[in-house]
Design a protein around this motif. Structure first.
Motif, PDB file in Angstrom:
ATOM      1  N   LYS A 406      44.833  30.752  49.498  1.00 29.14           N
ATOM      2  CA  LYS A 406      45.299  32.129  49.656  1.00 29.14           C
ATOM      3  C   LYS A 406      46.636  32.159  50.386  1.00 29.14           C
ATOM      4  O   LYS A 406      47.541  32.930  50.037  1.00 29.14           O
ATOM      5  CB  LYS A 406      44.269  32.955  50.438  1.00 29.14           C
ATOM      6  N   LEU A 407      46.772  31.331  51.405  1.00 31.57           N
ATOM      7  CA  LEU A 407      48.003  31.289  52.182  1.00 31.57           C
ATOM      8  C   LEU A 407      49.179  30.848  51.318  1.00 31.57           C
ATOM      9  O   LEU A 407      50.261  31.451  51.354  1.00 31.57           O
ATOM     10  CB  LEU A 407      47.828  30.349  53.374  1.00 31.57           C
ATOM     11  N   LEU A 408      48.970  29.821  50.521  1.00 28.54           N
ATOM     12  CA  LEU A 408      50.049  29.310  49.669  1.00 28.54           C
ATOM     13  C   LEU A 408      50.487  30.355  48.643  1.00 28.54           C
ATOM     14  O   LEU A 408      51.684  30.572  48.419  1.00 28.54           O
ATOM     15  CB  LEU A 408      49.582  28.038  48.957  1.00 28.54           C
ATOM     16  N   MET A 409      49.529  31.037  48.026  1.00 20.86           N
ATOM     17  CA  MET A 409      49.876  32.028  47.009  1.00 20.86           C
ATOM     18  C   MET A 409      50.534  33.264  47.629  1.00 20.86           C
ATOM     19  O   MET A 409      51.425  33.866  47.021  1.00 20.86           O
ATOM     20  CB  MET A 409      48.624  32.429  46.225  1.00 20.86           C
ATOM     21  N   THR A 410      50.104  33.632  48.816  1.00 21.11           N
ATOM     22  CA  THR A 410      50.749  34.763  49.489  1.00 21.11           C
ATOM     23  C   THR A 410      52.188  34.429  49.826  1.00 21.11           C
ATOM     24  O   THR A 410      53.077  35.289  49.737  1.00 21.11           O
ATOM     25  CB  THR A 410      49.978  35.141  50.768  1.00 21.11           C
ATOM     26  N   TRP A 411      52.439  33.185  50.205  1.00 21.65           N
ATOM     27  CA  TRP A 411      53.808  32.777  50.526  1.00 21.65           C
ATOM     28  C   TRP A 411      54.704  32.885  49.295  1.00 21.65           C
ATOM     29  O   TRP A 411      55.873  33.274  49.398  1.00 21.65           O
ATOM     30  CB  TRP A 411      53.813  31.354  51.070  1.00 21.65           C
ATOM     31  N   ILE A 412      54.163  32.579  48.128  1.00 17.60           N
ATOM     32  CA  ILE A 412      54.924  32.739  46.889  1.00 17.60           C
ATOM     33  C   ILE A 412      55.296  34.204  46.682  1.00 17.60           C
ATOM     34  O   ILE A 412      56.435  34.534  46.311  1.00 17.60           O
ATOM     35  CB  ILE A 412      54.115  32.204  45.692  1.00 17.60           C
ATOM     36  N   VAL A 453      35.081  25.497  35.001  1.00 14.77           N
ATOM     37  CA  VAL A 453      35.478  26.838  34.566  1.00 14.77           C
ATOM     38  C   VAL A 453      35.354  27.823  35.716  1.00 14.77           C
ATOM     39  O   VAL A 453      36.245  28.656  35.951  1.00 14.77           O
ATOM     40  CB  VAL A 453      34.610  27.302  33.372  1.00 14.77           C
ATOM     41  N   ALA A 454      34.247  27.715  36.462  1.00 14.42           N
ATOM     42  CA  ALA A 454      34.025  28.615  37.597  1.00 14.42           C
ATOM     43  C   ALA A 454      35.069  28.399  38.686  1.00 14.42           C
ATOM     44  O   ALA A 454      35.602  29.358  39.253  1.00 14.42           O
ATOM     45  CB  ALA A 454      32.619  28.412  38.160  1.00 14.42           C
ATOM     46  N   LEU A 459      39.851  30.214  41.646  1.00 13.98           N
ATOM     47  CA  LEU A 459      41.195  29.991  42.170  1.00 13.98           C
ATOM     48  C   LEU A 459      42.214  30.890  41.473  1.00 13.98           C
ATOM     49  O   LEU A 459      43.169  31.357  42.108  1.00 13.98           O
ATOM     50  CB  LEU A 459      41.576  28.518  42.014  1.00 13.98           C
ATOM     51  N   LEU A 460      42.012  31.142  40.173  1.00 12.62           N
ATOM     52  CA  LEU A 460      42.894  32.066  39.462  1.00 12.62           C
ATOM     53  C   LEU A 460      42.788  33.471  40.051  1.00 12.62           C
ATOM     54  O   LEU A 460      43.811  34.153  40.249  1.00 12.62           O
ATOM     55  CB  LEU A 460      42.535  32.094  37.966  1.00 12.62           C
ATOM     56  N   TYR A 461      41.561  33.901  40.357  1.00 13.61           N
ATOM     57  CA  TYR A 461      41.370  35.221  40.951  1.00 13.61           C
ATOM     58  C   TYR A 461      42.069  35.308  42.299  1.00 13.61           C
ATOM     59  O   TYR A 461      42.839  36.240  42.559  1.00 13.61           O
ATOM     60  CB  TYR A 461      39.878  35.527  41.112  1.00 13.61           C
TER      61      TYR A 461
END
Length: 556
Positions: A406-412, A453-454, A459-461
């Motif tokens: 979550k931290l990495l994606m928020t930084w993006i 798949v799960a 992670l996609l969500y």
């Protein structure tokens, strides 16, 4: 490190037609143009006149020179100045970081509660590790412990609705810090369940005030060029707080009474936040608005606004640029608002441009919750465990994995929101959320033998949420409301967010039992598609616009 030429900022308000602005140096060379701002409305009950976007008029050759101001320039000169609205703002990061950092700690403490509570509930229920005689909590009692801060946040949102304009951003955040510290201390030293729940309620009150005041103080005191970055960075602090809570939980999970340590560590951070907000000045724009409204001594409020602007921008005592800027802003305020009502209606947020803003901001924070965020995260531990990402029941360590991602994606999102814009990130992110929910439904329906798949869906969500609904909903809420109703509008948006969160959290178990996990995630996927349609049709692009531009160009 090369030094940055820091030329003085001026507030980007349009003066009345009878007083067009003409900013020149002693060499009579035009400085640069500024954004044309239409007149906008305000009310005496609105205390948000903070420098939402201070426009930095820059010209390297003028470094060190004093700016002079002329009133009464020709219409041609004035038009030439306002026609070029594509300039690049320059600013000193050293004057931006501190006014951002301490309000952002309010978001960090909100996130920390989410992360720490997940570990604290495990510790609290353990006969060996709880350190109490009342560890055998019923499901209802445990639910109250977990959601106590959420309902406190709901109550805080209700309380702040009528008083936010009176308090102002700074005092609201100081109050939030006090409630955070008090709630964390009471919870940590609770001798019984009743006292613990009182502590959770106080902490939640702090969340309600902080989540209202922090995005506003940040948005109203930063240059428009980086407003999206800074408000989104506050979301990064929330995620950082979640991750910090997970780490503390994983370290204290085997200590007797470890849940007390998890909760009490919020108190020193709250103290730092409170002291920092005490040092920061109130918004100069709020002070001037109070002066024009007759809410205090005009001269005293004017002097405080000058001192506040100097402090925010790191200027030395006695310099004259801030005083000139305050004078010019007062001319603009008086000429723009003398024909307006002195007080706004309590229900004005449901009228005209304010209603349009609430539909946009309130709709985003509503869809943020009802697309299933609490439910998906509820399933995160079991999904990762089924794929071999964690040993047996070590939920705290599994949560750290999610927190880091979550931290990495928020930084993006923070890096790209002022580059790509709000709408592209929202559209791309919500599309990914819808796809991930369909994949989760398929996993529980007929792909149970393929745990990859799960994991990919989860992670996609999480990733798509953190580049869209997570940071951008709060960014849009902080910038979309007109100045006249901004405080009440954002209070209502915060209330909508926490209210929908509570409803989804409460309804999850009966819906899961009634529909089954596969159909529940499919329902959330359908709602995500509906939210995507809402974004495409109703949500505007606000990248690079000042708060006044948003009001005059988008909400009219």
């Amino acid at each position: 490190m090369a030094s940055t030429v820091f030329t003085p900022p001026v507030f980007d308000f349009k003066l009345s037609p009878s007083h067009p602005p003409n900013f020149r140096t002693k060499r009579s060379k035009p400085v640069t143009s500024f954004t044309h701002i239409n007149r906008h409305r305000f009310s005496a009950g609105n205390s948000h006149f903070a420098p939402s976007c201070v426009t930095f008029l820059t010209q390297p050759s003028l470094s060190g020179r004093r700016l002079g101001f002329k009133v009464g320039a020709s219409a041609e000169e004035s038009e030439s100045l306002v026609s070029d609205a594509t300039y690049e703002e320059e600013f000193s990061w050293s004057s931006v970081i501190i006014p951002f950092l301490f309000p952002a700690l309010g978001g960090l403490l909100f996130g920390y509660d989410i992360g720490a509570t997940s570990g604290a509930t495990i510790s609290l229920q353990s006969p060996e590790l709880s350190g109490t005689t009342w560890f055998n909590l019923s499901s209802i009692q445990l639910g109250l412990v977990v959601s106590g801060s959420l309902y406190g946040a709901l109550l805080g949102s209700l309380l702040v609705y009528p008083i936010a304009d009176f308090l102002g951003r700074r005092r609201e955040l100081i109050t939030a810090a006090m409630l955070y510290g008090l709630g964390g201390a009471i919870t940590a030293y609770a001798p019984g369940l009743g006292v613990l729940l009182v502590g959770r309620l106080f902490y939640g009150l702090g969340i309600g005030l902080a989540m209202h005041g922090a995005p506003l103080y940040i948005a109203e005191t930063c240059p428009s060029k980086i407003r999206g970055t800074l408000v989104s960075l506050k979301e990064l602090f929330i995620v950082l707080g979640i991750l910090l809570g997970y780490f503390v939980g994983s370290f204290q999970i085997n200590a007797v009474g470890g849940w007390r340590y998890m909760f009490v560590l919020s108190a020193p951070v709250a103290l730092i936040m409170g002291l920092g907000m005490w040092i920061l000045p109130p918004s100069p724009r709020w002070l001037l608005l109070r002066a024009v409204q007759g809410k205090g001594s005009f001269q005293d409020l004017k002097e405080k606004a000058i001192l506040s602007l100097r402090k925010l921008r790191g200027r030395p005592p006695g310099e004259e640029v801030s005083e000139r800027q305050i004078e010019e802003t007062l001319v603009s305020l008086k000429s723009s608002y003398t024909d307006q009502e002195s007080e706004g209606s309590f229900l004005e947020v449901f009228q005209g441009s304010s209603l349009k803003a609430f539909i946009i901001g309130g709709g985003l924070v509503l869809f943020q919750q009802i697309t299933g965020q609490p439910s998906v995260l509820y399933y995160a531990g079991s999904i990762l465990q089924s794929a071999g990402f964690s040993t047996a029941s070590d939920a705290t360590r599994v949560s750290v994995v999610i927190g880091v991602f979550k931290l990495l994606m928020t930084w993006i999102a923070v890096l790209k929101v002022d580059d790509l814009g709000r709408r592209p990130l929202l559209i791309a992110g919500v599309s990914g959320i819808a796809l991930s929910l369909v994949l989760l439904s398929a996993y529980y329906k007929f792909l149970g033998g393929f745990p990859v798949v799960a994991v990919a869906a989860l992670l996609l969500y999480v990733g798509c949420y953190q580049i869209s609904f997570g940071p951008i909903s709060w960014l849009m809420v902080s910038e979309i409301f007109p100045i006249r109703t901004r405080g009440r509008g954002i209070s209502l948006a915060v209330l909508t967010n926490f209210g929908s969160n509570a409803i989804v959290t409460f309804a999850f178990s009966p819906l899961k039992e009634f529909l089954g996990a596969e159909n529940l995630f499919l329902l959330f996927g359908a709602i995500a598609l509906l939210s995507l349609l809402f974004i495409v049709v109703s949500v505007p692009e606000t990248k690079g616009l000042s708060l006044e531009d948003i009001e005059s160009k988008i909400l009219k």
